[in-house]
Structures are given as structure tokens and as C-alpha cells.
Design a protein around this motif. Structure first.
Motif, PDB file in Angstrom:
ATOM      1  N   TYR A 287      11.833  -2.109   3.878  1.00 48.43           N
ATOM      2  CA  TYR A 287      10.447  -1.697   4.018  1.00 48.43           C
ATOM      3  C   TYR A 287       9.941  -0.967   2.792  1.00 48.43           C
ATOM      4  CZ  TYR A 287      10.322  -2.910   8.929  1.00 48.43           C
ATOM      5  OH  TYR A 287      10.328  -3.584  10.100  1.00 48.43           O
ATOM      6  N   LEU A 288      10.873  -0.494   1.992  1.00 50.61           N
ATOM      7  CA  LEU A 288      10.484   0.305   0.843  1.00 50.61           C
ATOM      8  C   LEU A 288      10.148  -0.627  -0.308  1.00 50.61           C
ATOM      9  CD1 LEU A 288      13.296   2.936   1.205  1.00 50.61           C
ATOM     10  CD2 LEU A 288      10.908   3.248   1.785  1.00 50.61           C
ATOM     11  N   PHE A 304       1.555  10.709  -0.596  1.00 49.02           N
ATOM     12  CA  PHE A 304       2.347   9.913   0.348  1.00 49.02           C
ATOM     13  C   PHE A 304       2.445   8.496  -0.160  1.00 49.02           C
ATOM     14  CE2 PHE A 304       0.036  12.670   3.438  1.00 49.02           C
ATOM     15  CZ  PHE A 304       1.137  13.366   3.887  1.00 49.02           C
ATOM     16  N   GLN A 307       3.302   1.848   2.155  1.00 49.43           N
ATOM     17  CA  GLN A 307       4.212   0.718   1.966  1.00 49.43           C
ATOM     18  C   GLN A 307       3.571  -0.621   2.310  1.00 49.43           C
ATOM     19  OE1 GLN A 307       6.915   1.437   0.509  1.00 49.43           O
ATOM     20  NE2 GLN A 307       7.514   3.500   1.084  1.00 49.43           N
ATOM     21  N   ARG A 308       2.425  -0.607   2.960  1.00 51.31           N
ATOM     22  CA  ARG A 308       1.945  -1.869   3.493  1.00 51.31           C
ATOM     23  C   ARG A 308       0.541  -2.217   3.051  1.00 51.31           C
ATOM     24  NH1 ARG A 308       3.185  -2.656   9.626  1.00 51.31           N
ATOM     25  NH2 ARG A 308       1.206  -3.618   9.200  1.00 51.31           N
ATOM     26  N   PHE A 315      -1.547   7.947  -0.998  1.00 48.85           N
ATOM     27  CA  PHE A 315      -2.695   8.833  -0.835  1.00 48.85           C
ATOM     28  C   PHE A 315      -2.269  10.246  -1.214  1.00 48.85           C
ATOM     29  CE2 PHE A 315      -3.928   5.545   2.313  1.00 48.85           C
ATOM     30  CZ  PHE A 315      -5.234   5.312   1.904  1.00 48.85           C
ATOM     31  N   LYS A 317      -2.019  14.204  -0.843  1.00 48.74           N
ATOM     32  CA  LYS A 317      -1.914  14.963   0.410  1.00 48.74           C
ATOM     33  C   LYS A 317      -3.157  15.808   0.658  1.00 48.74           C
ATOM     34  CE  LYS A 317       3.059  14.894   0.637  1.00 48.74           C
ATOM     35  NZ  LYS A 317       4.312  15.594   0.375  1.00 48.74           N
ATOM     36  N   LYS A 323     -12.526  13.165   2.227  1.00 43.22           N
ATOM     37  CA  LYS A 323     -11.996  11.809   2.344  1.00 43.22           C
ATOM     38  C   LYS A 323     -10.659  11.713   1.617  1.00 43.22           C
ATOM     39  CE  LYS A 323     -15.480  10.157   4.518  1.00 43.22           C
ATOM     40  NZ  LYS A 323     -15.338   9.617   5.876  1.00 43.22           N
ATOM     41  N   ARG A 350     -11.656   2.181   3.025  1.00 41.14           N
ATOM     42  CA  ARG A 350     -11.181   3.420   3.651  1.00 41.14           C
ATOM     43  C   ARG A 350     -12.174   4.558   3.487  1.00 41.14           C
ATOM     44  NH1 ARG A 350      -8.052   1.409   6.802  1.00 41.14           N
ATOM     45  NH2 ARG A 350      -7.112  -0.380   5.829  1.00 41.14           N
TER      46      ARG A 350
ATOM     47  N   TYR B 147       6.131  10.095   5.784  1.00 46.34           N
ATOM     48  CA  TYR B 147       6.041   9.139   6.883  1.00 46.34           C
ATOM     49  C   TYR B 147       7.138   8.107   6.764  1.00 46.34           C
ATOM     50  CZ  TYR B 147       1.476  11.068   7.946  1.00 46.34           C
ATOM     51  OH  TYR B 147       0.474  11.912   8.303  1.00 46.34           O
ATOM     52  N   PRO B 149       8.753   4.527   6.421  1.00 47.00           N
ATOM     53  CA  PRO B 149       8.254   3.366   5.692  1.00 47.00           C
ATOM     54  C   PRO B 149       7.672   2.291   6.605  1.00 47.00           C
ATOM     55  CG  PRO B 149      10.652   3.535   5.544  1.00 47.00           C
ATOM     56  CD  PRO B 149      10.159   4.795   6.183  1.00 47.00           C
ATOM     57  N   THR B 150       8.003   2.330   7.873  1.00 51.85           N
ATOM     58  CA  THR B 150       7.458   1.314   8.779  1.00 51.85           C
ATOM     59  C   THR B 150       6.064   1.688   9.264  1.00 51.85           C
ATOM     60  OG1 THR B 150       8.460   2.403  10.662  1.00 51.85           O
ATOM     61  CG2 THR B 150       9.721   0.646   9.634  1.00 51.85           C
ATOM     62  N   ASN B 152       2.163   2.401   9.106  1.00 54.22           N
ATOM     63  CA  ASN B 152       1.012   1.930   8.377  1.00 54.22           C
ATOM     64  C   ASN B 152       0.101   3.123   8.131  1.00 54.22           C
ATOM     65  OD1 ASN B 152      -1.083   0.539   7.367  1.00 54.22           O
ATOM     66  ND2 ASN B 152      -1.075  -1.017   8.970  1.00 54.22           N
ATOM     67  N   ILE B 153       0.162   3.673   6.915  1.00 58.37           N
ATOM     68  CA  ILE B 153      -0.508   4.953   6.690  1.00 58.37           C
ATOM     69  C   ILE B 153      -2.013   4.834   6.693  1.00 58.37           C
ATOM     70  CG2 ILE B 153      -0.708   6.916   5.142  1.00 58.37           C
ATOM     71  CD1 ILE B 153       2.041   6.742   4.613  1.00 58.37           C
ATOM     72  N   ASP B 154      -2.556   3.726   6.235  1.00 61.00           N
ATOM     73  CA  ASP B 154      -4.015   3.661   6.278  1.00 61.00           C
ATOM     74  C   ASP B 154      -4.494   3.681   7.724  1.00 61.00           C
ATOM     75  OD1 ASP B 154      -2.454   1.628   5.217  1.00 61.00           O
ATOM     76  OD2 ASP B 154      -4.135   0.274   4.908  1.00 61.00           O
ATOM     77  N   LEU B 157      -4.675   7.286   8.950  1.00 60.90           N
ATOM     78  CA  LEU B 157      -5.793   8.062   8.422  1.00 60.90           C
ATOM     79  C   LEU B 157      -7.098   7.803   9.170  1.00 60.90           C
ATOM     80  CD1 LEU B 157      -5.046   7.717   4.616  1.00 60.90           C
ATOM     81  CD2 LEU B 157      -4.790   9.739   6.027  1.00 60.90           C
ATOM     82  N   GLN B 158      -7.065   6.941  10.170  1.00 64.01           N
ATOM     83  CA  GLN B 158      -8.285   6.669  10.919  1.00 64.01           C
ATOM     84  C   GLN B 158      -8.363   7.543  12.165  1.00 64.01           C
ATOM     85  OE1 GLN B 158      -8.658   2.395  11.628  1.00 64.01           O
ATOM     86  NE2 GLN B 158      -7.412   2.034   9.821  1.00 64.01           N
ATOM     87  N   THR B 180     -12.432   8.210   8.699  1.00 59.12           N
ATOM     88  CA  THR B 180     -11.119   8.760   8.372  1.00 59.12           C
ATOM     89  C   THR B 180     -11.051  10.215   8.772  1.00 59.12           C
ATOM     90  OG1 THR B 180     -11.920   9.265   6.164  1.00 59.12           O
ATOM     91  CG2 THR B 180     -10.696   7.224   6.443  1.00 59.12           C
ATOM     92  N   CYS B 181      -9.860  10.699   9.022  1.00 62.32           N
ATOM     93  CA  CYS B 181      -9.746  12.052   9.528  1.00 62.32           C
ATOM     94  C   CYS B 181      -9.343  13.026   8.434  1.00 62.32           C
ATOM     95  CB  CYS B 181      -8.786  12.100  10.716  1.00 62.32           C
ATOM     96  SG  CYS B 181      -7.284  11.174  10.515  1.00 62.32           S
ATOM     97  N   LYS B 184      -3.970  15.041   6.019  1.00 57.95           N
ATOM     98  CA  LYS B 184      -2.712  14.875   6.758  1.00 57.95           C
ATOM     99  C   LYS B 184      -1.617  15.495   5.912  1.00 57.95           C
ATOM    100  CE  LYS B 184      -3.886  11.936  10.130  1.00 57.95           C
ATOM    101  NZ  LYS B 184      -3.409  11.819  11.499  1.00 57.95           N
TER     102      LYS B 184
END
Lengths: 400, 400
Positions: A287-288, A304, A307-308, A315, A317, A323, A350, B147, B149-150, B152-154, B157-158, B180-181, B184
Motif C-alpha cells: 500500500y505504500l 501526512f 497513498q491513494r 497534506f 498537518k 482548508k 478538495r 494514518y 496506508p490503507t 483514504n485520507i482525502d 478530510l470530508q 472539508t473539516c 486533523k
DNA sequence: TCCAGAGATGAATCCACCC
DNA sequence: GGGGTGGATTCATCTCTGG
């Protein structure tokens, strides 16, 4: 291949002395809660209660049943008791009494990552499994795992001896050459097992609360039994132990007090479904998708990793104007303008008000900064150094 | 900043009630063995005995001392008791008695990978640390980790809300855009800590048996104390706890019955040394203190760090014109001109033909670059970002 | 003071969609 | 169609709020 419906204290009495190779049990943990869960189609709700008048009541309940488990085990048999921090220490005291301190083999830690929440202490991410044998002559199959990626395999393959001070050193022949040893099978399994928690979306989920992953049970069964041996689960719940035993071609007996649990187990045994965990199959490393260079830059930026997403590598921190701030590192052979477009496209989706591009290659494209007030382009440290060195080399080659 | 030589039962009595913020103790584990270890140069052997007439003797010994620990803790304080499977269950029963079941916070699993050859049971690869607070109003600093690696960080952020059926869905504004919040911080630390066992060759190793990695202690200290708080280790051994406390700017008190241990601790405190195994350098640790910030920059530059040189923090792995390239990172509150002079002074002594200074603070001093053709000054990434954000904030405050 | 209910959360799978 | 991408979904806690 038998299922008994009833209190295991009574049902265990129907089982002969010295007849079982492995007992696995996952009794109530003394959480003092009622556990409820619905099937994913909301069609049905399963529940069991784990509330007790007192700790002593609970411990008495457990001791009576563990004594019966001890009785039915073969001389070469063993027991794996699954519990958590709620009462693990008291349970181990009882196990010492019932099986004897000398038959304690391991405290296995099942560790996992799980969806989290805020808490004023550390997130719980493990449960405990106590492994006791009936006698000191018990069945034990060593399981080998892969070497960890940080291990130097060449070193493992060297034979070792002790020097005159008793320190281990690598063995060499008269000419000082390294001697490699016989084939190695891998690293014997340790007592900390990192196995993914059954995901809320997994098809393997039956809707029964506290369901354990089949992979965990398979590992236990492989350690303590051979083909055709008998596995007993006196608190079988959704029947995971029996499904794993069936998959591995072992005989199995299950007991549960709840009619629904027995019905569910019967159904699952007809139709064993096992989640193929991508995480476990491919490993975390798969996954990395960041290399060490990129990881170091993100770390340096206090960002951060993502990965996807092909447009965004991380992003920050800290947010900017409320935003998130997207970061992208220019890839090798990626054109600067292309990188900018990808980053800005993803950032806008985003709602980012600021994006960072780390430029890693010389690229003289014209960039219209008036168009991109929400973008900062930063030359990477090594790009600055490279530029300086090459300029200087060029100058020193040129005669003045 | 005190060291007591003696039995901690007596020495603890010299400490006031309610005066300590954190007690960490790593007492004998009831292994019924004598532990010996030589220093790496074979110059000296340290040992301590961990044999007892009976379990009850051991438990009485521990209970008396834990009661004293409880007394000296502040109301907001907490205790971390380090042990292993030998007696962990009995120790936790005692902790329940002394601190109260309701003040149990966590069972921390310290897991590590180790060479192994175990054939008849699973290789031990963990130890247990019990975390109890004195009251329910205790100090707790959340440590955040990356986080998975599996994940989904975007998506993370919602913002989300519930629809009319109670299902969680992503929140959108009137135009259908994602909302977005807030900032984090990452994932709160869990109770399973994978920290490499002290490598037998690590510089950090003192030759004292059962020595713990500094990183483990740093993590505990960060969780339970703030700057200037007091840490107590009643079985300080080689003094790792106190070294970690010193590095993190906490006050510390140590007790040990062995004269040799006290002498070793004193020596280590004069010279706090911290090494990171490769595993950790690859980025599993959290980068919080200044030290780690610098490590990240050096790693980013592909430079190796040098210790104990006030002018140079590291050297690039690639030479320039046949000479090493020195790197310095401007320290907090260090004037730019001073930093330049220090760096150039040290570089010239080593015959460097190129030096790098990473500038980390705004500083408008005039620098005569004609004088320094062998120097490159690079703004750190975070400096560039900070400058940009502040300029922009300033602009948006100014009416046009 | 205590309980019920609502809100927040993130791992990791499922799955719709797109070339 | 099938492999890859990325959005959708679910659960078990813990915290917070209101009565």
C-alpha cells in the motif's frame, strides 16, 4: 462434527476424558455490557449478555468450565483462552490453578488496527490469548514466517560460533571466507500476531457480535493440531473456530447456549466464506506507494502521506484559511506543467486554498504565477545543491 | 535531579507525598534467574539477581514498594509498571488493590522483533506495561501517529452528516461541493508499541542487563508529563528513564540498590546519548522535538549526521570536488551570521570546498555572498511556507 | 448525579465507474 | 470486459449534551 446447544458446563460432561486435541474458547470477557449487532442487511439482530453480579461470580463460572476443558483434553492437547484486559489477569490466575504454572506456554497478543475514536487514554488495539498445555509433552507445530524486510538475509545465512569470551561471531574458514549454513525456513512465529480486525464491510461478517477472523483461528489450529485431530469450542458463537477447523480438515465440536448461534454456525458450516484480506495477502508494504525520498520530504514538511491519490502526495498537518494544504512532489521524468495541473486539479476538488509543489528537476517551462496565487513551488534541497554544483563545474571547466 | 543509592522501600520514604508526576518502574520480573551482561569491550560485567524464595515473597516485596509509589504521586500523576509474562497477572492484581480497578488505564504491549530459534513454543516478542493513574483526573497528552496506508485520507478530510435514514453520508454545500473539516492531527497512539529491541551493537547499550530503549521511555514520559514535571524511577538500573527525562527537559529522581548502577547512571547523565536503529530512522517514530526535526532534514538531504560538533550537523553522502560537503541547520534563536561563521570555521578546518546552511528563521541580516562562494544557504521548506502564509495574512488584512 | 441519545471517528473492505 | 481508481459504507467506541 457435532454441535451441542446448551450451557457448556453440562454439555462438556457428555464428552469423554482425554478425547480432544485442542480447546479454543472465547468466553464472555467480563465487559459488563450487552453486545448487540445487526446483520448488514438489517435483517436480523444477534446479541449476548456479558454482565455479572460480581467478579467472583464470573471467575467461578469460568473455573468450573475450565476444569471440564482440562478433563476432556488429551495428554498431548492444549488450550487457547481468548480474553481481553477486562479480566485477563484473573483468568490467568485460574489457568495456573487448573493447568499448572509449568504448563503455561505463551501469552499471545493479537494486535490489530481498527477504526478509532477519541479517548483520554491509549486506543485498545489488542486482545490476549493464553496458551496452556495439558502436560509438558504436547503437540506443537512450528510455523515459519518471512524474514522482516529490514533483516540482512546474507547475515542469517552465515554460520555462527562463540569466541573465547563466549560472544557469538560469524564462523569463517581458514582463508577467512564466510561459511553459509543449511537452508533456513524463515523466522519461527512469535507471540505477537498482527492480523487485521474483521472489517465492518467484510463479507465474512455474519452479524454476530465479537466475531473473530478465520485467519486467527487457522493459525491456532495449525499450531496445536494435525490433520484429522479434534478441535473443541465451548463458546462457539458464530462458529468461526469450527469453520476454520473444517477448512483445515480437522474434526470439530461446538457448544453454545444460544439457539440462534447454533443455527448460524450450522449455516456457516454449509457455506464457509472467508474474506481474502488484501492487506494480509499483499502486505502493508504494497500500500505504500511512496519511496524513501518522498517519505523524507513529507516528514520534513510535517505532512501526512496520502497513498491513494495521483494528484496529491500529502497534506500538511496544519490547515490554511480553514482548508487543508495539499502537497505534491514532482516525480522523476514528470513535466513541471503536468505536475502543476494534476496538483491543482486535485486540490480544487478538495477546496484547498493553498498547494505546495516540491520541484525536483530542472525545468525551464514558463509558469504564469499570476494565474496560480494559490500555489507555492519550492525547489527541493537536492535540486538547489545539484544546480549549484553543475553551475560551478561548468564555470571551472570554462577558461576565463 | 537526585540519585539515591539504596533499597527503594527506604529511599522512597524520603520523598514527599503528592510530589511526583510520573513513576516508571522496571522491577525484577520474577524470572528466577541471575542476569549478567558484559560491556561491549568486555571490560566490565554488570549483574543483578532475580531469584526469590517464593512467589508470595516477591509479591509482598512489590506491594510494599508500590504502596510507597502511590503515596508520592500527585493527584494528577500516573504510574507505568513494566513487567513480562512471568508475573504480570499477579502484579496487575496488586496494582488493582493499590491503585483501584477504576484507575486502570491501559495494558501497553511493547513488541519487538528478535532473533529466535525456539522450537517448542512461540518466541517471546513482547513485554507488558501497566498504566494506572492515581485518580480519574490525570494528566494525559495524546500522541498522534500517521494514518494507516490503507486509509483514504482525502475521504477522512470530508465532513459527514446523517441522512434521514440515519446513514452517514458526506456533507456537501448547496453547489454540491465537498466540505472539508478542521485540522486533523493524525491517529491517536494505540496500546501496542512496536519499538526495536536494543540492538546488541547499539551505541546506546551500556552493558547493563535488561536495558530498555530510550524511545520507549520517551514515549511514556511524553504521554504522562509536561516540560518541567518530575519523573521517578525506583529501580533505575542503567538510568535510561532518567536520560530520557533529561533529554525531554523533565526533572528526575532515580533510586537503585546497586552502587554500580548508580555510578553508571551518573556517567550516562553527563553524556546523554541517543541512537536510533535503522528501523526507526525509516520513519516509524513521531517527529516532535527539535532533534528529530534536524534528523528529518538531514535524511532529506541524504546526509549522515555527526554528533558533538557545534559547527557541523552532518555531511552529504556525496563528495564535491573530492572533499566532503558540510551541512548545518540554523538552530532556534541562533543568529544567521553566527551560524554562518561557525559552519565556515568548522568546514575550513576539514578542507570542505562546499558547505550548506539550512536557514530556519527569518533573518534579514546582510550577507556578502561574494565573500562566501563556497557556501549555499537554503531556506527550509517550512520557512518558505511560513513566509508565504504570513505575507498573505498581512495582505488580506490590508485594505486595498 | 446519572442516563439516553447524538455526534465523531478511521480502517479496510465493497463496489460503481471508467477507460 | 477486466483491471485499476477512488468514492461509499459500516461498526464500535468514546465524548458531549441535555434533561
Amino acid at each position: 462434527m457435532t454441535l451441542y446447544k446448551g450451557d457448556c458446563l453440562n454439555e462438556l460432561k457428555k464428552i469423554d476424558d482425554d478425547s480432544i486435541d485442542l480447546v479454543y474458547l472465547d468466553p464472555p470477557f467480563f465487559t459488563q455490557k450487552t453486545h448487540k449487532l445487526k446483520t448488514r442487511d438489517n435483517g436480523r439482530e444477534y446479541e449476548f449478555t456479558d454482565t455479572w453480579n460480581s467478579l467472583d461470580d464470573y471467575l467461578l463460572f469460568m473455573k468450573e468450565r475450565l476444569l471440564e476443558c482440562q478433563r476432556v483434553l488429551k495428554k498431548t492437547g492444549s488450550i487457547f483462552l481468548h480474553c481481553d484486559k477486562s479480566a485477563s489477569h484473573h483468568l490467568r490466575v485460574i489457568l495456573d490453578q487448573v493447568f499448572g504454572l509449568c504448563n503455561f506456554q505463551n501469552e499471545i497478543i493479537w494486535s490489530y488496527k481498527r477504526w478509532s475514536n477519541s479517548k483520554t487514554s491509549l486506543q485498545n488495539a489488542h486482545q490476549n490469548i493464553y496458551f496452556y498445555s495439558k502436560t509438558n509433552n504436547f503437540k506443537f507445530n512450528t510455523i515459519y514466517t518471512d524474514y522482516s524486510p529490514t533483516t540482512n538475509i546474507d547475515q542469517i545465512l552465515q554460520e555462527r560460533e562463540r569466541d573465547k569470551n563466549g560472544k557469538a561471531i560469524y564462523k569463517k574458514d581458514e582463508l577467512g571466507n564466510i561459511i553459509t549454513c543449511k537452508d533456513k525456513k524463515g523466522v519461527p512465529l512469535s507471540d505477537v500476531w498482527e492480523i487485521p480486525f474483521l472489517n465492518p464491510k467484510a463479507n465474512e461478517r455474519t452479524g454476530y457480535p465479537t466475531q473473530k477472523p478465520i485467519l486467527l483461528l487457522e493459525q491456532i489450529i495449525k499450531i496445536a493440531t494435525d490433520d484429522g485431530d479434534t478441535v473443541l469450542d465451548p463458546f462457539c458463537g458464530s462458529g468461526t473456530t469450527l469453520v476454520a477447523a473444517k477448512i483445515l480438515n480437522r474434526k470439530y465440536t461446538g457448544i453454545d447456549i444460544s439457539e440462534e448461534a447454533i443455527a448460524l454456525t450450522e449455516h456457516r458450516l454449509e457455506n464457509p466464506m472467508k474474506t481474502k484480506s488484501d492487506l494480509l495477502r499483499k502486505g502493508k508494504a504494497d500500500y505504500l506507494n511512496k519511496n524513501e525520498y518522498e517519505t523524507a520530504i513529507l516528514k520534513n514538511l510535517d505532512a501526512f502521506p496520502v497513498q491513494r491519490n495521483s494528484g496529491i502526495d500529502g497534506f500538511l498537518k496544519t490547515n490554511y484559511l480553514g482548508k487543508p494544504v495539499a502537497v505534491k512532489i514532482q516525480k522523476e521524468n514528470e513535466e513541471l506543467n503536468l505536475a502543476i495541473n494534476k496538483l491543482l486539479g486535485a486540490s480544487r476538488k478538495r477546496g484547498c486554498k493553498l498547494s505546495l509543489l516540491i520541484k525536483t528537476s530542472r525545468d525551464l517551462s514558463f509558469i504564469d504565477f499570476n494565474k496560480h496565487s494559490d500555489l507555492i513551488i519550492i525547489d527541493s534541497y537536492d535540486l538547489i545543491i545539484k544546480n549549484h554544483m553543475e553551475t560551478h563545474k561548468f564555470l571551472s571547466r570554462t577558461p576565463f
